[in-house]
Design a protein around this motif. Sequence first.
Motif, PDB file in Angstrom:
ATOM      1  N   THR A 127      -2.058  92.216  52.909  1.00 34.99           N
ATOM      2  CA  THR A 127      -2.462  93.290  52.465  1.00 34.99           C
ATOM      3  C   THR A 127      -3.328  93.554  50.814  1.00 34.99           C
ATOM      4  O   THR A 127      -4.719  94.010  50.841  1.00 34.99           O
ATOM      5  CB  THR A 127      -1.436  94.968  52.232  1.00 34.99           C
ATOM      6  N   THR A 128      -2.795  93.271  50.692  1.00 35.76           N
ATOM      7  CA  THR A 128      -3.490  93.160  49.077  1.00 35.76           C
ATOM      8  C   THR A 128      -4.674  91.662  49.302  1.00 35.76           C
ATOM      9  O   THR A 128      -5.163  92.549  48.165  1.00 35.76           O
ATOM     10  CB  THR A 128      -1.471  92.238  48.046  1.00 35.76           C
ATOM     11  N   VAL A 170      -7.340  94.374  50.194  1.00 35.91           N
ATOM     12  CA  VAL A 170      -7.261  95.731  49.071  1.00 35.91           C
ATOM     13  C   VAL A 170      -8.700  94.923  48.446  1.00 35.91           C
ATOM     14  O   VAL A 170      -9.763  94.740  48.121  1.00 35.91           O
ATOM     15  CB  VAL A 170      -6.830  96.243  48.784  1.00 35.91           C
ATOM     16  N   GLU A 217     -11.957  94.111  49.509  1.00 37.59           N
ATOM     17  CA  GLU A 217     -12.692  95.508  49.224  1.00 37.59           C
ATOM     18  C   GLU A 217     -13.435  96.189  48.141  1.00 37.59           C
ATOM     19  O   GLU A 217     -14.689  96.227  48.460  1.00 37.59           O
ATOM     20  CB  GLU A 217     -11.593  96.369  50.537  1.00 37.59           C
TER      21      GLU A 217
END
Length: 67
Positions: A23-24, A27, A30
Amino acid sequence: MDHASKTRLFKPQPTRTESTRDTTSRVAREIINSELGAVQAKTERLRAARLAREQAQRMAAAARLAK
C-alpha cells in the motif's frame, strides 16, 4: 489433493506487513506520478511562453530594421 495442486489452487495471502508495504509503495508511486505530471505541464507552459516571447522579440527587431 497433493501438495502441488494445493499450492496452485490457493494463493498464499500476504502478511499484514507485506500488505502495508504494498500500500505504501502504491501510494508513493501515485504521488510521484502526479508530481511528474505537474512538472511536465509546467515545463510545457514555460516553453510555450519562452517561444512566444522570442517570436515577439524577433518580430520587433524585424520591424525596427524595416523602418
